[in-house]
Scaffold this motif. Structure first.
Motif, PDB file in Angstrom:
ATOM      1  N   ALA A  54       0.394  -0.718  -0.271  1.00  0.00           N
ATOM      2  CA  ALA A  54       0.140   0.697  -0.112  1.00  0.00           C
ATOM      3  C   ALA A  54       1.274   1.190  -0.145  1.00  0.00           C
ATOM      4  N   ASN A  55       1.793   1.431   0.583  1.00  0.00           N
ATOM      5  CA  ASN A  55       2.654   2.061   1.484  1.00  0.00           C
ATOM      6  C   ASN A  55       3.923   2.972  -0.292  1.00  0.00           C
ATOM      7  N   ARG A  57       2.836   1.556  -3.283  1.00  0.00           N
ATOM      8  CA  ARG A  57       1.717   1.775  -4.106  1.00  0.00           C
ATOM      9  C   ARG A  57       1.594   3.329  -4.647  1.00  0.00           C
TER      10      ARG A  57
END
Length: 80
Positions: A54-55, A57
């Motif tokens: 997530a980070n 991305r």
């Protein structure tokens, strides 16, 4: 007294070693594209902060947009 100093010094060194390990580099493997004409890219980039997809991305989308690229997929993240 001398023994206490040795113990304190050892604990300090171990704490610093753990902090250095926690600061290990994180690398994200990803695919991206550019339109008109279509170009596909595969690359690896170093990211900061938590070593999560997530980070990665979030950071890669911003970085790639500045280069006129669109992030397709984060394949993996790895600490080094």
């Amino acid at each position: 007294m001398k023994r206490n100093i040795i113990i304190l010094a050892t604990a300090t060194v171990m704490t610093l070693a753990n902090a250095a390990t926690a600061q290990a580099a994180c690398f994200a493997e990803y695919k991206a594209k550019r339109d008109n004409p279509l170009e596909l890219f595969y690359d690896v980039a170093q990211i900061s902060g938590p070593c999560t997809k997530a980070n990665a991305r979030a950071q890669l989308q911003q970085m790639l947009a500045r280069q006129g690229l669109t992030l397709l997929k984060v394949l993996s993240v790895k600490n080094n």
